[in-house]
Design an enzyme around this catalytic site. Structure first.
Site, PDB file in Angstrom:
ATOM      1  N   ASP A  30       0.865  -1.189   0.000  1.00 24.78           N
ATOM      2  CA  ASP A  30       0.000   0.000   0.000  1.00 24.78           C
ATOM      3  C   ASP A  30       0.892   1.226   0.000  1.00 24.78           C
ATOM      4  OD1 ASP A  30      -3.237   0.195   0.707  1.00 24.78           O
ATOM      5  OD2 ASP A  30      -2.123   2.063   0.997  1.00 24.78           O
ATOM      6  N   LYS A  35      -0.533   2.653   7.244  1.00 29.99           N
ATOM      7  CA  LYS A  35      -1.295   1.413   7.093  1.00 29.99           C
ATOM      8  C   LYS A  35      -0.348   0.213   7.098  1.00 29.99           C
ATOM      9  CE  LYS A  35      -5.239   1.711   4.623  1.00 29.99           C
ATOM     10  NZ  LYS A  35      -6.189   1.737   3.504  1.00 29.99           N
ATOM     11  N   ARG A 161     -18.664  -9.205   0.670  1.00 35.36           N
ATOM     12  CA  ARG A 161     -19.388  -8.157   1.372  1.00 35.36           C
ATOM     13  C   ARG A 161     -18.625  -7.812   2.644  1.00 35.36           C
ATOM     14  NH1 ARG A 161     -24.446 -11.820   2.143  1.00 35.36           N
ATOM     15  NH2 ARG A 161     -22.660 -13.158   2.473  1.00 35.36           N
ATOM     16  N   LYS A 211     -19.435  -7.726 -12.996  1.00 33.72           N
ATOM     17  CA  LYS A 211     -19.403  -7.056 -11.681  1.00 33.72           C
ATOM     18  C   LYS A 211     -20.338  -5.841 -11.663  1.00 33.72           C
ATOM     19  CE  LYS A 211     -18.190  -5.768  -7.616  1.00 33.72           C
ATOM     20  NZ  LYS A 211     -18.578  -6.444  -6.399  1.00 33.72           N
ATOM     21  N   ALA A 259     -36.766  -2.877   2.566  1.00 37.03           N
ATOM     22  CA  ALA A 259     -36.963  -1.427   2.425  1.00 37.03           C
ATOM     23  C   ALA A 259     -36.246  -0.727   3.575  1.00 37.03           C
ATOM     24  CB  ALA A 259     -38.452  -1.115   2.448  1.00 37.03           C
ATOM     25  N   GLY A 260     -35.837   0.509   3.346  1.00 38.77           N
ATOM     26  CA  GLY A 260     -35.128   1.240   4.398  1.00 38.77           C
ATOM     27  C   GLY A 260     -34.825   2.658   3.957  1.00 38.77           C
ATOM     28  N   GLY A 264     -26.132   2.355   0.565  1.00 39.15           N
ATOM     29  CA  GLY A 264     -24.981   3.266   0.646  1.00 39.15           C
ATOM     30  C   GLY A 264     -23.721   2.446   0.474  1.00 39.15           C
ATOM     31  N   CYS A 267     -19.618   0.832  -2.641  1.00 38.64           N
ATOM     32  CA  CYS A 267     -19.779   0.123  -3.924  1.00 38.64           C
ATOM     33  C   CYS A 267     -21.043   0.496  -4.698  1.00 38.64           C
ATOM     34  CB  CYS A 267     -19.739  -1.376  -3.688  1.00 38.64           C
ATOM     35  SG  CYS A 267     -18.094  -1.928  -3.201  1.00 38.64           S
ATOM     36  N   LYS A 327     -23.648  -0.300   6.863  1.00 36.74           N
ATOM     37  CA  LYS A 327     -24.327  -1.563   7.156  1.00 36.74           C
ATOM     38  C   LYS A 327     -23.715  -2.124   8.437  1.00 36.74           C
ATOM     39  CE  LYS A 327     -22.379  -5.216   4.978  1.00 36.74           C
ATOM     40  NZ  LYS A 327     -22.285  -6.217   3.966  1.00 36.74           N
TER      41      LYS A 327
HETATM   42  N1  NAD Z   1     -15.265  -2.755  -0.191  1.00 34.78           N
HETATM   43  C1  NAD Z   1     -15.990  -3.701  -0.750  1.00 34.78           C
HETATM   44  O1  NAD Z   1     -16.896  -4.278  -0.136  1.00 34.78           O
HETATM   45  C2  NAD Z   1     -15.706  -4.126  -2.171  1.00 34.78           C
HETATM   46  C3  NAD Z   1     -16.239  -5.323  -2.653  1.00 34.78           C
HETATM   47  C4  NAD Z   1     -15.947  -5.709  -3.959  1.00 34.78           C
HETATM   48  C5  NAD Z   1     -15.172  -4.885  -4.773  1.00 34.78           C
HETATM   49  N2  NAD Z   1     -14.699  -3.702  -4.285  1.00 34.78           N
HETATM   50  C6  NAD Z   1     -13.858  -2.889  -5.167  1.00 34.78           C
HETATM   51  O2  NAD Z   1     -12.492  -3.113  -4.808  1.00 34.78           O
HETATM   52  C7  NAD Z   1     -11.721  -1.912  -4.994  1.00 34.78           C
HETATM   53  C8  NAD Z   1     -11.045  -1.530  -3.684  1.00 34.78           C
HETATM   54  O3  NAD Z   1     -12.049  -1.257  -2.731  1.00 34.78           O
HETATM   55  P1  NAD Z   1     -11.730  -1.129  -1.176  1.00 34.78           P
HETATM   56  O4  NAD Z   1     -13.029  -1.006  -0.473  1.00 34.78           O
HETATM   57  O5  NAD Z   1     -10.770  -2.189  -0.783  1.00 34.78           O
HETATM   58  O6  NAD Z   1     -10.972   0.287  -1.163  1.00 34.78           O
HETATM   59  P2  NAD Z   1      -9.987   0.851  -0.046  1.00 34.78           P
HETATM   60  O7  NAD Z   1      -9.984   2.315  -0.219  1.00 34.78           O
HETATM   61  O8  NAD Z   1     -10.332   0.271   1.278  1.00 34.78           O
HETATM   62  O9  NAD Z   1      -8.560   0.248  -0.451  1.00 34.78           O
HETATM   63  C9  NAD Z   1      -7.810   0.689  -1.536  1.00 34.78           C
HETATM   64  C10 NAD Z   1      -6.356   0.767  -1.092  1.00 34.78           C
HETATM   65  O10 NAD Z   1      -5.520   1.031  -2.209  1.00 34.78           O
HETATM   66  C11 NAD Z   1      -4.452   1.835  -1.760  1.00 34.78           C
HETATM   67  N3  NAD Z   1      -3.787   2.481  -2.910  1.00 34.78           N
HETATM   68  C12 NAD Z   1      -4.248   3.474  -3.724  1.00 34.78           C
HETATM   69  N4  NAD Z   1      -3.318   3.788  -4.644  1.00 34.78           N
HETATM   70  C13 NAD Z   1      -2.261   2.985  -4.427  1.00 34.78           C
HETATM   71  C14 NAD Z   1      -0.980   2.831  -5.043  1.00 34.78           C
HETATM   72  N5  NAD Z   1      -0.603   3.595  -6.077  1.00 34.78           N
HETATM   73  N6  NAD Z   1      -0.143   1.911  -4.537  1.00 34.78           N
HETATM   74  C15 NAD Z   1      -0.486   1.147  -3.493  1.00 34.78           C
HETATM   75  N7  NAD Z   1      -1.686   1.240  -2.866  1.00 34.78           N
HETATM   76  C16 NAD Z   1      -2.561   2.148  -3.321  1.00 34.78           C
HETATM   77  C17 NAD Z   1      -5.117   2.809  -0.796  1.00 34.78           C
HETATM   78  O11 NAD Z   1      -4.202   3.409   0.070  1.00 34.78           O
HETATM   79  C18 NAD Z   1      -6.092   1.866  -0.074  1.00 34.78           C
HETATM   80  O12 NAD Z   1      -5.512   1.309   1.092  1.00 34.78           O
HETATM   81  C19 NAD Z   1     -12.714  -0.869  -5.514  1.00 34.78           C
HETATM   82  O13 NAD Z   1     -12.668  -0.874  -6.912  1.00 34.78           O
HETATM   83  C20 NAD Z   1     -14.054  -1.395  -5.040  1.00 34.78           C
HETATM   84  O14 NAD Z   1     -15.116  -0.955  -5.831  1.00 34.78           O
HETATM   85  C21 NAD Z   1     -14.933  -3.316  -3.006  1.00 34.78           C
END
Ligand code: NAD
Length: 440
Positions: A30, A35, A161, A211, A259-260, A264, A267, A327
């Site tokens: 990251d 982090k 999820r 997706k 319903a709610g 949010g 995603c 949630k």
């Molecule tokens: N959160 C969910 O429930 C979920 C479920 C399915 C898919 N997704 C998809 O997965 C993707 C990530 O979602 P998330 O919720 O994990 O996001 P998030 O923001 O929690 O995590 C993304 C991470 O990427 C890091 N990052 C950004 N640029 C970077 C770089 N250049 N080098 C290294 N790290 C970098 C950020 O610091 C962050 O820690 C999104 O596209 C989201 O739509 C999310």
């Protein structure tokens, strides 16, 4: 297999930990230093049930490490998963800046075959863009490499999820592999070998589309239930019974008919917006999804209107809020409906007190002027109305007699239809749910 995960957020970290538990050698990267420093110490910076203990186990077994350098991680890995954020631009379109940055860095460090896997949710055609970015930067970074290094790009969207992420990752309903070569498919099959589930193998664009289509369909189901709830309140029907009656039909199913106050999270709102924009750019106006989004916004407005109607005067009233996260079982407040509702009430002059079992630290960063309390009972004390905005299990079993006695007015607004209307009414509450047949 040696695997690198770029982006260690909700998806990247869960993917890394779970792939390590499947037997792979994983490095999670990251670009947020704090982090990675926390992760190296075995501390998970987010709340996700079961994640920290499994992560520590994998670290102990030396199957999971953390780092800052994409270059280092990419060099020692065969498969590189991109799991960075893909937020919305103002237009609603997906902002793929982070994906591009990572693709460029990977390209600059490639010295042998790599399988680059999109884990992030991205619009169709992103795989082609990643491939092009890698080609352009390969040739720029080192002329001698040009044309010599073989690589594949694949799409492997994630359906987990938050709140049940590990279980969802380990026991998915299906795996989707968007590939352009047999080699990429075989590598993905190898990575997921211990997971027994149907595998859909297709081209990259179709995988990316699966997706967006899935999330948009789920959002549509929620908005359908919310629109039904509006009608229920007008004709004296109960959405809980309507959803139950519909849900037994196998063609419909009961899930996502709750319903709610609207969906949010990080995603659904973003993915619906991105899919609308993608369709628009391709020449198709996905008006159905525009309406899904409208219904979702209207739910919050209707809830606020109900509160205003029953409170009469909102200004200077003390309003208690139970639940802020988008949630239950997560600390994630991204696009949580609670944030909009709290801000709107403050705008009308109400004083707000709130409690969430896990999302308080996040909420304190973005909500100003809210009195954060240690528990639900402190929230309720002296309140003119209590709002339930996240359906945390623990809110089901509160002593509502005690709560009612401590409140100034016994008004309760159940934005998630979670509480027992009859029990609350018997305790002297005026109970308001969503679509429970109030007859407007
Ligand atoms: N959160 C969910 O429930 C979920 C479920 C399915 C898919 N997704 C998809 O997965 C993707 C990530 O979602 P998330 O919720 O994990 O996001 P998030 O923001 O929690 O995590 C993304 C991470 O990427 C890091 N990052 C950004 N640029 C970077 C770089 N250049 N080098 C290294 N790290 C970098 C950020 O610091 C962050 O820690 C999104 O596209 C989201 O739509 C999310």
């Amino acid at each position: 297999m040696n695997i690198a995960i770029i982006g260690s957020g909700y998806v990247g970290l869960v993917t890394g930990v779970c792939l390590a538990s499947l037997g792979h050698q994983v490095i999670c990267v990251d670009n947020v230093k704090e982090k990675i420093l926390k992760l190296k110490k075995g501390i998970v910076p987010i709340f996700e049930p079961g994640l920290e203990s499994l992560m520590r186990e994998m670290m102990k077994k030396k199957r999971l490490t953390f780092g800052f350098s994409i270059k280092e991680a990419a060099r020692k890995s065969t498969a590189i998963f991109i799991a960075v954020g893909t937020p919305s631009k103002k237009s609603g379109e997906a902002d793929l800046t982070y994906v591009e940055n990572v693709a460029r860095e990977i390209a600059a460090s490639m010295d042998s075959y790599k399988l680059i896997v999109e884990k992030s949710t991205v619009p169709a055609d992103t795989g082609n863009r990643i491939k092009r970015t890698i080609m352009l930067n390969l040739s720029k970074s080192d002329k001698t490499k040009k044309g010599k290094i073989d690589f594949d790009v694949a799409s492997n969207p994630e359906f987990l999820r938050e709140g049940s992420a590990i279980e969802d990752f380990m026991n998915p309903d299906r795996l989707v592999f968007g590939v352009e070569s047999k080699k990429a498919e075989m590598l993905l099959r190898e990575i997921y070998k211990p997971i027994k589930t149907p595998i859909v193998v297709t081209n990259i664009n179709s995988a990316e589309m699966i997706k967006h289509a899935s999330n948009s369909f789920l959002a549509t189901k929620i908005s359908f239930a919310n629109a039904l709830a509006q009608v229920c309140d007008r004709v004296g029907a109960d959405i809980l019974k309507v959803a139950e009656g519909m849900g037994f039909d196998k063609r419909i199913g009961r899930s996502f008919l709750n319903a709610g106050i609207g969906y949010g999270g990080s995603c659904f709102p973003k993915d619906v917006d991105a899919f609308i924009r993608l369709s628009e750019k391709s020449g198709y106006h996905f008006n159905l999804l525009k309406e899904v989004r409208n219904v979702n916004e209207q739910q919050k407005a209707a809830f606020l209107q109900l509160i205003e109607d029953k409170l009469w005067i909102v200004k200077n009233k003390m309003i208690g809020v139970l639940g802020i996260a988008f949630k239950p079982d997560t600390d994630d407040i991204r696009n949580a409906p609670a944030l909009d509702i709290i801000r709107a009430l403050q705008h009308e002059g109400a004083k707000v007190r709130a409690f969430d079992p896990q999302a308080m630290d996040q909420a304190k960063k973005v909500l100003k002027g809210v009195g954060f309390c240690a528990n639900a009972y402190s929230v309720a004390k002296g309140c003119d109305a209590l709002l339930l905005l996240t359906e945390w299990e623990e809110f089901k079993n509160l002593d509502y007699q005690k709560i009612r006695q401590s409140m100034r007015q016994p008004l309760i607004f159940d934005g998630r239809n979670m509480l027992h209307e009859k029990e609350l009414s018997d305790s002297g509450f005026e109970y308001y749910g969503i679509g429970r047949g109030r007859v407007l």
